[in-house]
Structure formats: C-alpha cells, structure tokens
Design a protein around this motif. Structure first.
Motif, short mmCIF file in Angstrom:
data_model
loop_
_atom_site.label_atom_id
_atom_site.label_comp_id
_atom_site.label_asym_id
_atom_site.label_seq_id
_atom_site.Cartn_x
_atom_site.Cartn_y
_atom_site.Cartn_z
N SER A 172 0.80 -1.22 0.00
CA SER A 172 0.00 0.00 0.00
C SER A 172 0.84 1.27 0.00
N ASN A 173 2.16 1.17 0.14
CA ASN A 173 2.94 2.41 0.13
C ASN A 173 3.25 2.85 -1.30
N GLY A 199 1.03 -0.29 -5.21
CA GLY A 199 -0.23 -1.01 -5.10
C GLY A 199 -0.17 -2.50 -5.35
N ARG A 200 -1.36 -3.10 -5.37
CA ARG A 200 -1.52 -4.55 -5.48
C ARG A 200 -2.05 -5.01 -6.83
N ALA A 201 -2.01 -4.18 -7.85
CA ALA A 201 -2.55 -4.58 -9.15
C ALA A 201 -1.91 -5.86 -9.66
N ASP A 202 -0.63 -6.07 -9.35
CA ASP A 202 0.09 -7.25 -9.83
C ASP A 202 0.50 -8.18 -8.68
N GLY A 242 -1.46 -14.95 -1.48
CA GLY A 242 -0.26 -14.96 -0.66
C GLY A 242 0.85 -14.04 -1.12
N CYS A 243 0.59 -13.16 -2.06
CA CYS A 243 1.63 -12.25 -2.53
C CYS A 243 1.89 -11.16 -1.50
N VAL A 244 3.16 -10.88 -1.25
CA VAL A 244 3.56 -9.79 -0.36
C VAL A 244 4.55 -8.90 -1.09
#
Length: 162
Positions: free
Chosen positions: A62-63, A68-71, A77-79
């Motif tokens: 989120s920073n 972001g988390r688009a990919d 489980g992606c970090v």
C-alpha cells in the motif's frame, strides 16, 4: 536574545524531524511480511491443495514505492518487500505440516544464499520459514515461486520486490 536562539534551534530541530519522517514514508518503508500457508484436505479424499494468504496489520504493497496490489494479490499470498527485508511463511492455525518453497517458475532466487541469513527453503518443525531478501544486487519486480507440501498439489504464487 537567548530566547530567540532557543526558539530558532527548536524550529530547526522540528523541521529536521519532519523531513526525516517524511523521507521514510517516501522511500516506502517496509515491515517484515508474513504469508499464511494452509493445507486444504478435501472430504472426498482427493489430492490436497495448498493455499496462501497475506493478512497483516501493515501491508507494504500500500505504500507509494510499491505502487499497489494490481500485480500482487493478497488472496494468493503475494507480499511486497524491499531489499534486505525478511519474509516469513507460517502454517495457518498452528499447523505443523512441512513445506518448502522453490523458484521453479522462471524467476531467480531473490533470497540470501550464504552466511547467517541463508535461506534453506524448507520449513522448521513448527511450520515456519523465514528468509531475507538479498541486498542491492536484487532486481526490483515480481518473482514467481511454488509452495510445496508433500502429497499436495503445489501452489504457484509470487512476491514483489520494490
């Protein structure tokens, strides 16, 4: 005269503190992330499946630096993390199943391979594995890997290094 020097010094100190605090968030400060691993055993006796999930108080994706988390899906489980930070995989609900991770999906291994922080890619007896990302020689991007639990279909997931 003495008072004005004190006030100026206090103002300079306050400004320096604000600059340092602002630069940490601009750089995308990273916290250690945890991936929860779960083994799903169907009631019909068919082959078990491995699932992974990120659930944490501080999501590095989120920073601003991670963009972001688009990919990078937390439901898979992606970090997101940075160079020299650690990631921990843990069996969910106190499970102690053994598991391993493998970079067999076309991505290179981004973790330390020698020394005291060496990643051995296998969980310990408590169902945990903790690895540290390499330093400056690690390329930023998305790394695909597998989580393998004996006798189960492996899960292909990813991590994002920013």
């Amino acid at each position: 005269m003495k008072m004005s020097k004190s006030i100026r010094a206090l103002m300079r100190y306050s400004l320096a503190v604000l600059c340092v605090a602002g630069s940490a968030s601009a750089l995308g400060q990273a916290n250690e992330q945890r991936v929860w691993v779960e083994v799903m055993k169907p009631a019909d006796g068919s082959q078990c499946e491995v699932r992974a999930l990120f659930k944490g108080d501080s999501d590095n994706c989120s920073n601003d630096a991670a963009m972001g988390r688009a990919d990078c899906s937390k439901d898979e489980g992606c970090v997101c993390t940075r160079q020299e930070k650690k990631i921990q995989w843990s069996m969910k609900k106190g499970g102690k199943d053994s598991f391993s991770i493998a970079f067999n999906q076309g991505s290179e291994n981004p973790f330390v391979q020698k020394g005291s922080d060496e990643c051995n890619f296998r969980s310990n007896k408590e169902g945990n594995l903790r690895c540290q990302v390499k330093g400056k020689d690690v390329t930023k991007g998305v790394y695909r890997y597998s989580i393998d639990v004996p006798e189960c279909k492996p899960l292909v997931t990813q991590l994002k290094i920013y």
